[in-house]
Design a protein around this motif. Structure first.
Motif, PDB file in Angstrom:
ATOM      1  N   LEU A 144      -8.252  -6.938 -11.617  1.00 16.57           N
ATOM      2  CA  LEU A 144      -7.619  -6.537 -10.113  1.00 16.57           C
ATOM      3  C   LEU A 144      -8.327  -7.402  -9.189  1.00 16.57           C
ATOM      4  CD1 LEU A 144      -5.409  -5.542  -8.257  1.00 16.57           C
ATOM      5  CD2 LEU A 144      -6.780  -3.492  -8.296  1.00 16.57           C
TER       6      LEU A 144
ATOM      7  N   LYS B 243     -12.462  -5.490  -2.391  1.00 18.82           N
ATOM      8  CA  LYS B 243     -11.062  -6.127  -2.950  1.00 18.82           C
ATOM      9  C   LYS B 243      -9.942  -5.770  -1.953  1.00 18.82           C
ATOM     10  CE  LYS B 243     -12.377  -5.616  -7.724  1.00 18.82           C
ATOM     11  NZ  LYS B 243     -11.756  -5.538  -9.195  1.00 18.82           N
ATOM     12  N   HIS B 244     -10.221  -5.305  -1.042  1.00 18.96           N
ATOM     13  CA  HIS B 244      -9.091  -5.127  -0.016  1.00 18.96           C
ATOM     14  C   HIS B 244      -9.232  -6.276   1.108  1.00 18.96           C
ATOM     15  CE1 HIS B 244      -7.483  -2.927   3.704  1.00 18.96           C
ATOM     16  NE2 HIS B 244      -6.700  -3.515   3.191  1.00 18.96           N
TER      17      HIS B 244
ATOM     18  N   SER C  58       0.971  -1.285  -0.003  1.00 19.01           N
ATOM     19  CA  SER C  58       0.025   0.084  -0.092  1.00 19.01           C
ATOM     20  C   SER C  58       0.900   1.106  -0.038  1.00 19.01           C
ATOM     21  CB  SER C  58      -0.926   0.107   1.215  1.00 19.01           C
ATOM     22  OG  SER C  58      -0.024  -0.248   2.246  1.00 19.01           O
TER      23      SER C  58
ATOM     24  N   HIS D 104       0.209   2.095  -4.578  1.00 24.83           N
ATOM     25  CA  HIS D 104      -0.958   3.134  -4.859  1.00 24.83           C
ATOM     26  C   HIS D 104      -1.156   3.561  -6.212  1.00 24.83           C
ATOM     27  CE1 HIS D 104      -3.456   6.493  -3.816  1.00 24.83           C
ATOM     28  NE2 HIS D 104      -2.967   7.111  -5.057  1.00 24.83           N
TER      29      HIS D 104
ATOM     30  N   ILE E 164      -2.106   0.107  -8.529  1.00 26.75           N
ATOM     31  CA  ILE E 164      -3.488  -0.306  -8.140  1.00 26.75           C
ATOM     32  C   ILE E 164      -4.395   0.497  -9.091  1.00 26.75           C
ATOM     33  CG2 ILE E 164      -5.518  -0.247  -6.509  1.00 26.75           C
ATOM     34  CD1 ILE E 164      -3.276  -0.992  -4.187  1.00 26.75           C
ATOM     35  N   ARG E 165      -4.152   1.891  -8.840  1.00 26.75           N
ATOM     36  CA  ARG E 165      -5.033   3.015  -9.786  1.00 26.75           C
ATOM     37  C   ARG E 165      -4.806   2.412 -11.224  1.00 26.75           C
ATOM     38  NH1 ARG E 165      -4.515   8.902  -7.508  1.00 26.75           N
ATOM     39  NH2 ARG E 165      -6.411   9.278  -9.018  1.00 26.75           N
TER      40      ARG E 165
ATOM     41  N   LEU F  89      -4.393   3.274   0.501  1.00 23.81           N
ATOM     42  CA  LEU F  89      -4.981   2.696  -0.906  1.00 23.81           C
ATOM     43  C   LEU F  89      -5.756   3.694  -1.615  1.00 23.81           C
ATOM     44  CD1 LEU F  89      -6.097  -0.760   0.448  1.00 23.81           C
ATOM     45  CD2 LEU F  89      -4.272  -0.012  -0.943  1.00 23.81           C
TER      46      LEU F  89
ATOM     47  N   VAL G  73      -6.476  -6.785  -3.230  1.00 25.92           N
ATOM     48  CA  VAL G  73      -5.343  -5.956  -2.744  1.00 25.92           C
ATOM     49  C   VAL G  73      -4.808  -6.281  -1.252  1.00 25.92           C
ATOM     50  CG1 VAL G  73      -4.174  -3.878  -2.250  1.00 25.92           C
ATOM     51  CG2 VAL G  73      -5.511  -4.274  -4.209  1.00 25.92           C
TER      52      VAL G  73
ATOM     53  N   LEU H 192      -6.921  -0.710 -11.851  1.00 26.62           N
ATOM     54  CA  LEU H 192      -8.331  -0.437 -11.878  1.00 26.62           C
ATOM     55  C   LEU H 192      -8.875   0.382 -13.076  1.00 26.62           C
ATOM     56  CD1 LEU H 192      -8.607   0.799  -8.346  1.00 26.62           C
ATOM     57  CD2 LEU H 192      -9.883  -1.155  -9.164  1.00 26.62           C
TER      58      LEU H 192
ATOM     59  N   GLU I 228     -10.622   4.694  -5.049  1.00 28.27           N
ATOM     60  CA  GLU I 228     -11.584   4.015  -6.132  1.00 28.27           C
ATOM     61  C   GLU I 228     -11.543   2.837  -5.925  1.00 28.27           C
ATOM     62  OE1 GLU I 228      -8.953   6.301  -6.616  1.00 28.27           O
ATOM     63  OE2 GLU I 228      -8.137   5.956  -8.755  1.00 28.27           O
ATOM     64  N   LEU I 229     -10.545   2.158  -5.073  1.00 28.06           N
ATOM     65  CA  LEU I 229     -10.676   0.564  -4.788  1.00 28.06           C
ATOM     66  C   LEU I 229     -11.730   0.204  -4.104  1.00 28.06           C
ATOM     67  CD1 LEU I 229      -8.594  -1.894  -5.154  1.00 28.06           C
ATOM     68  CD2 LEU I 229      -8.146  -1.460  -2.741  1.00 28.06           C
TER      69      LEU I 229
END
Lengths: 257, 257
Positions: B32, B51-52, B9, B14, B17-18, B43, B35, B21, B46-47
């Motif tokens: 994805l 998903k986390h 993270s 960061h 991940i963006r 994070l 995470v 997505l 928008e995640l």
């Protein structure tokens, strides 16, 4: 109409002449009247031949003279100007206003940019740092500067001295870091172009963040393992010494935060 | 469909991940899936929450795992992955491929850029440096990399080591030069922004010219008068020493040309 004579044919003169020729097309109150230069070779092709003189005897009365010659030549060159009380501005970052010969109205018109003849420059983005002996001369220079560029600053001689040293760090020393970086890449046959987006982003970051806040990397994090691995990797003693010295300097600065 | 799990993270995680997505919206064959991160704070917003995960026990079978954790944590973190024979790539520039725990298909997916959470990055321009143990794993990584970025390179561990050191020179040391430059400006109350066009142009120049050819300034010209004036100007001993050392290093390089 303001008649401008330029003296010089180096990197700065080249780009300044091009910008002035461009300007007189759109704002004909500014006239590039003459360019005095011994060597015509480096002058821009678009300069009409009749505007180029190589003998001071051919000098026509002007309202402003911009002197873009090497630092050491400013005094000798301006001593040749026979037009009394003319407003004369040099373009040097490191020379005081009084480098200009006596009997003239002295000023400075310093474009703070790295100029190479082979690379075009958008003059609109070049910071112009101005200084003059009187308010009225400063006003005239300022109106020309604002016609040429969006970035115009009043900078006195002491501030200009600081700027010039700061520019060595931000340009010449930075470029040297690129050079050392390119050598490391060449040694392991990695294309230097892999680093170009990083170089661009590093430069872009300081538009938004103070360099103290933009710093990243093993020195900033005090990541001892990576620092040691890098020192071990660097076979060239000079690069290794520089690596350690700059790492130390970064860490001294981190402490102050 | 390729299911991707990400661990981490920090700054790299960061932005990665963006980018992932974003990718799954336009190319849903890339998913994805999860995470894994202990701290949710950094994070991207928008995640989707589902998903986390913060517990490895919640792990879902994936096709690829990208590990964007600190260098020292790669081994310990990948030892926790219980999915046998999974393709696992770390994102570190300085760690060898074998930093990843045994029993996994090891690889490297190194984005060579300076990432700060507060500054968005266009992932399309980020060079992705890839390495894998097998051609088929490399091919899979490459197809993901090419979906994310326009700049994809095969870089082995030794080359990556060189690149990482080269990046310290081209980014961290360069940024430190900006910092010293800013300090000199602050001392004389000159706004640092005057230097921004110079910084931008210096970085832009090495896209077209080799840094050896792009060099300018008093060290390059061996302009002794200006060099002396700069050294005299610098009251701070550390800056003065660095100025002299870097000037000397530039001049050593000029000799080689």
């Amino acid at each position: 109409m303001i008649r401008i004579n330029v003296i010089g044919s180096g990197n700065v003169a080249h780009h300044l002449i091009r910008a002035l020729l461009q300007l007189e097309k759109s704002q004909p109150q500014w006239q590039l009247q003459q360019v005095m230069a011994r060597r015509a070779k480096q002058l821009p092709h678009e300069l009409p031949a009749e505007k180029h003189i190589d003998d001071i005897a051919l000098w026509k009365t002007a309202d402003l003279c911009l002197v873009a010659v090497s630092d050491d030549a400013i005094t000798a060159v301006t001593e040749q100007i026979k037009q009394e009380d003319l407003l004369v501005a040099h373009t040097s970052g490191s020379q005081p206003m009084k480098a200009i010969a006596t009997g003239l109205r002295r000023a400075v018109f310093y474009p703070l940019q790295t100029f190479s003849i082979q690379k075009p420059v958008d003059f609109k983005t070049v910071p112009l740092c101005l200084e003059a002996e009187t308010q009225s001369d400063l006003a005239l220079l300022k109106s020309l500067a604002m016609a040429l560029s969006e970035k115009v600053y009043n900078i006195d001689s002491q501030q200009r001295k600081a700027l010039h040293v700061a520019a060595v760090f931000a340009c010449n020393f930075v470029n040297h870091m690129y050079h050392l970086s390119a050598e490391i890449c060449e040694q392991e046959k990695v294309p230097f172009e892999v680093l170009l987006p990083l170089i661009e982003e590093t430069a872009a970051k300081v538009k938004a963040l103070h360099p103290a806040d933009a710093q990243t990397g093993p020195a900033r994090r005090n990541d001892k393992k990576t620092l040691k691995a890098h020192v071990d990797f660097l076979q060239d003693e000079k690069k290794r010494d520089l690596y350690q010295l700059l790492t130390h300097s970064i860490q001294e600065h981190v402490k102050k935060l």
